[in-house]
Design a protein around this motif. Structure first.
Motif, PDB file in Angstrom:
ATOM      1  N   LEU A 130     -19.658 -21.174 -14.543  1.00 56.11           N
ATOM      2  CA  LEU A 130     -18.360 -20.482 -14.571  1.00 56.11           C
ATOM      3  C   LEU A 130     -17.829 -20.268 -13.160  1.00 56.11           C
ATOM      4  CD1 LEU A 130     -16.111 -18.983 -16.063  1.00 56.11           C
ATOM      5  CD2 LEU A 130     -17.560 -16.928 -16.000  1.00 56.11           C
ATOM      6  N   ILE A 131     -18.698 -19.870 -12.235  1.00 53.51           N
ATOM      7  CA  ILE A 131     -18.282 -19.698 -10.843  1.00 53.51           C
ATOM      8  C   ILE A 131     -17.767 -21.023 -10.289  1.00 53.51           C
ATOM      9  CG2 ILE A 131     -19.081 -19.170  -8.503  1.00 53.51           C
ATOM     10  CD1 ILE A 131     -18.832 -16.725 -10.274  1.00 53.51           C
ATOM     11  N   TYR A 132     -18.520 -22.085 -10.553  1.00 56.55           N
ATOM     12  CA  TYR A 132     -18.111 -23.410 -10.074  1.00 56.55           C
ATOM     13  C   TYR A 132     -16.734 -23.781 -10.613  1.00 56.55           C
ATOM     14  CZ  TYR A 132     -17.893 -28.485  -9.749  1.00 56.55           C
ATOM     15  OH  TYR A 132     -17.475 -29.780  -9.506  1.00 56.55           O
ATOM     16  N   TRP A 133     -16.500 -23.554 -11.901  1.00 55.41           N
ATOM     17  CA  TRP A 133     -15.242 -23.984 -12.498  1.00 55.41           C
ATOM     18  C   TRP A 133     -14.069 -23.081 -12.125  1.00 55.41           C
ATOM     19  CZ3 TRP A 133     -13.844 -28.479 -14.085  1.00 55.41           C
ATOM     20  CH2 TRP A 133     -14.818 -29.401 -14.456  1.00 55.41           C
ATOM     21  N   ILE A 134     -14.321 -21.800 -11.905  1.00 60.35           N
ATOM     22  CA  ILE A 134     -13.245 -20.943 -11.384  1.00 60.35           C
ATOM     23  C   ILE A 134     -12.799 -21.465 -10.015  1.00 60.35           C
ATOM     24  CG2 ILE A 134     -12.737 -18.643 -10.452  1.00 60.35           C
ATOM     25  CD1 ILE A 134     -14.429 -17.466 -12.696  1.00 60.35           C
ATOM     26  N   TRP A 135     -13.776 -21.834  -9.189  1.00 59.80           N
ATOM     27  CA  TRP A 135     -13.454 -22.368  -7.865  1.00 59.80           C
ATOM     28  C   TRP A 135     -12.745 -23.716  -7.983  1.00 59.80           C
ATOM     29  CZ3 TRP A 135     -12.519 -20.549  -3.418  1.00 59.80           C
ATOM     30  CH2 TRP A 135     -12.608 -21.317  -2.257  1.00 59.80           C
ATOM     31  N   THR A 136     -13.156 -24.531  -8.946  1.00 55.68           N
ATOM     32  CA  THR A 136     -12.509 -25.823  -9.170  1.00 55.68           C
ATOM     33  C   THR A 136     -11.071 -25.647  -9.649  1.00 55.68           C
ATOM     34  OG1 THR A 136     -14.613 -26.911  -9.672  1.00 55.68           O
ATOM     35  CG2 THR A 136     -12.619 -27.982 -10.481  1.00 55.68           C
ATOM     36  N   VAL A 137     -10.850 -24.728 -10.584  1.00 63.60           N
ATOM     37  CA  VAL A 137      -9.500 -24.446 -11.077  1.00 63.60           C
ATOM     38  C   VAL A 137      -8.617 -23.983  -9.933  1.00 63.60           C
ATOM     39  CG1 VAL A 137      -8.147 -22.882 -12.531  1.00 63.60           C
ATOM     40  CG2 VAL A 137     -10.196 -23.975 -13.448  1.00 63.60           C
ATOM     41  N   ARG A 138      -9.162 -23.134  -9.080  1.00 66.79           N
ATOM     42  CA  ARG A 138      -8.397 -22.659  -7.914  1.00 66.79           C
ATOM     43  C   ARG A 138      -8.011 -23.814  -7.013  1.00 66.79           C
ATOM     44  NH1 ARG A 138      -9.275 -23.030  -2.135  1.00 66.79           N
ATOM     45  NH2 ARG A 138      -8.464 -21.129  -1.150  1.00 66.79           N
ATOM     46  N   ASN A 139      -8.948 -24.730  -6.744  1.00 66.66           N
ATOM     47  CA  ASN A 139      -8.662 -25.858  -5.861  1.00 66.66           C
ATOM     48  C   ASN A 139      -7.659 -26.829  -6.482  1.00 66.66           C
ATOM     49  OD1 ASN A 139     -10.383 -24.886  -3.882  1.00 66.66           O
ATOM     50  ND2 ASN A 139     -12.141 -26.027  -4.642  1.00 66.66           N
ATOM     51  N   GLU A 140      -7.766 -27.034  -7.786  1.00 69.72           N
ATOM     52  CA  GLU A 140      -6.788 -27.884  -8.469  1.00 69.72           C
ATOM     53  C   GLU A 140      -5.398 -27.272  -8.407  1.00 69.72           C
ATOM     54  OE1 GLU A 140      -9.608 -30.032 -11.875  1.00 69.72           O
ATOM     55  OE2 GLU A 140      -8.426 -28.245 -12.371  1.00 69.72           O
ATOM     56  N   ALA A 141      -5.317 -25.964  -8.591  1.00 64.87           N
ATOM     57  CA  ALA A 141      -4.019 -25.294  -8.522  1.00 64.87           C
ATOM     58  C   ALA A 141      -3.435 -25.392  -7.115  1.00 64.87           C
ATOM     59  CB  ALA A 141      -4.166 -23.829  -8.927  1.00 64.87           C
ATOM     60  N   ARG A 142      -4.295 -25.299  -6.121  1.00 68.19           N
ATOM     61  CA  ARG A 142      -3.837 -25.339  -4.724  1.00 68.19           C
ATOM     62  C   ARG A 142      -3.402 -26.743  -4.303  1.00 68.19           C
ATOM     63  NH1 ARG A 142      -3.459 -23.090   0.036  1.00 68.19           N
ATOM     64  NH2 ARG A 142      -4.342 -24.016   1.910  1.00 68.19           N
ATOM     65  N   VAL A 143      -4.153 -27.753  -4.703  1.00 68.92           N
ATOM     66  CA  VAL A 143      -3.906 -29.123  -4.243  1.00 68.92           C
ATOM     67  C   VAL A 143      -2.975 -29.880  -5.183  1.00 68.92           C
ATOM     68  CG1 VAL A 143      -4.986 -31.333  -3.672  1.00 68.92           C
ATOM     69  CG2 VAL A 143      -6.130 -29.194  -3.052  1.00 68.92           C
ATOM     70  N   LEU A 144      -3.168 -29.695  -6.477  1.00 74.35           N
ATOM     71  CA  LEU A 144      -2.443 -30.491  -7.469  1.00 74.35           C
ATOM     72  C   LEU A 144      -1.342 -29.711  -8.185  1.00 74.35           C
ATOM     73  CD1 LEU A 144      -5.530 -32.246  -9.119  1.00 74.35           C
ATOM     74  CD2 LEU A 144      -4.102 -33.112  -7.252  1.00 74.35           C
ATOM     75  N   SER A 145      -1.268 -28.403  -7.901  1.00 78.15           N
ATOM     76  CA  SER A 145      -0.296 -27.536  -8.599  1.00 78.15           C
ATOM     77  C   SER A 145      -0.484 -27.615 -10.111  1.00 78.15           C
ATOM     78  CB  SER A 145       1.147 -27.921  -8.218  1.00 78.15           C
ATOM     79  OG  SER A 145       1.348 -27.772  -6.827  1.00 78.15           O
ATOM     80  N   TYR A 146      -1.727 -27.656 -10.531  1.00 72.74           N
ATOM     81  CA  TYR A 146      -2.069 -27.762 -11.947  1.00 72.74           C
ATOM     82  C   TYR A 146      -3.150 -26.735 -12.259  1.00 72.74           C
ATOM     83  CZ  TYR A 146      -4.695 -29.541 -15.973  1.00 72.74           C
ATOM     84  OH  TYR A 146      -5.362 -29.651 -17.153  1.00 72.74           O
TER      85      TYR A 146
END
Length: 226
Positions: free
Chosen positions: A169-185
């Protein structure tokens, strides 16, 4: 070295880096000998005792059983370790380093991004945690993760499986954050939880745990994994 005791030898300045390192290590270990006795006792020297003597000993952390778990997906462990040490580069941390000025959370624009907001209060993260815990039939405040694991009455399989899910869950929260930051998704929380359960179940199957108690099988069936 002719005519010189090994313990008194010092590598010449023009020696190779490797030879200098070997002799420097020898000089360091020389301090642990009293006469010809290792650490002043009758116990013989072993590589393990030498390693334990040389390394810096830190107190054991109370979350080690969550992090160093055979059921964890390997890529998740480093992110969890960085999370527990608060070393992930959240926006507030980058701002203190002079790298970034905009602190707005890319997932939830009404708040600034810091460690607490991203993992404990961001609506996306809260929803992911809630859905995951529903799937696992448990409930606790995610900010009290370590304490909950220390008091929860779980058997070995349940502890490893639930722990691996929360590390993921920690990994995927961080992944979601990075996707939102880089891909706006922003990935849907439902998709995140489905991915977590799939990843950990796949890891569980690869461990080839051939002998399971009936209670473990019933519990796994309640997760709709078997």
């Amino acid at each position: 070295m002719k005519g010189i005791e090994w313990s008194d030898y010092t590598a010449p300045l023009d020696s190779s880096w490797t030879w200098k390192k070997i002799t420097h290590t020898m000089q360091a270990f020389k301090q642990a000998y009293v006469g010809n006795k290792w650490l002043g006792s009758d116990s013989p020297y072993t590589p393990q005792s030498g390693y334990d003597w040389m390394r810096i000993k830190h107190p054991l952390v109370n979350w080690r059983f969550i992090c160093w778990n055979s059921m964890n997906v390997h890529k998740n462990v480093f992110i969890f370790w960085a999370f527990m040490h608060r070393r992930l580069l959240t926006k507030d941390r980058m701002a203190r380093m002079g790298i970034l000025a905009d602190l707005t959370c890319d997932i939830y624009a009404s708040s600034n991004e810091d460690h607490e907001h991203l993992f404990y209060y961001c609506p996306s993260s809260v929803r992911c945690c809630s859905l995951l815990q529903q799937q696992l039939h448990i409930s606790f405040n995610f900010s009290e993760l370590v304490h909950w694991f220390s008091v929860a009455k779980l058997n070995g399989l349940q502890r490893r499986f639930i722990g691996a899910c929360h590390v993921a869950l920690i990994y995927w929260i961080w992944t979601v954050r990075n996707e939102a930051r880089v891909l706006s998704y922003v990935r849907r929380p439902e998709d995140v939880v489905n991915q977590i359960m799939q990843d950990i179940h796949t890891r569980f199957l690869r461990l080839n745990l051939s002998v399971l108690h009936v209670k473990d099988l019933v519990w796994l069936q309640s997760l709709h994994l078997t």
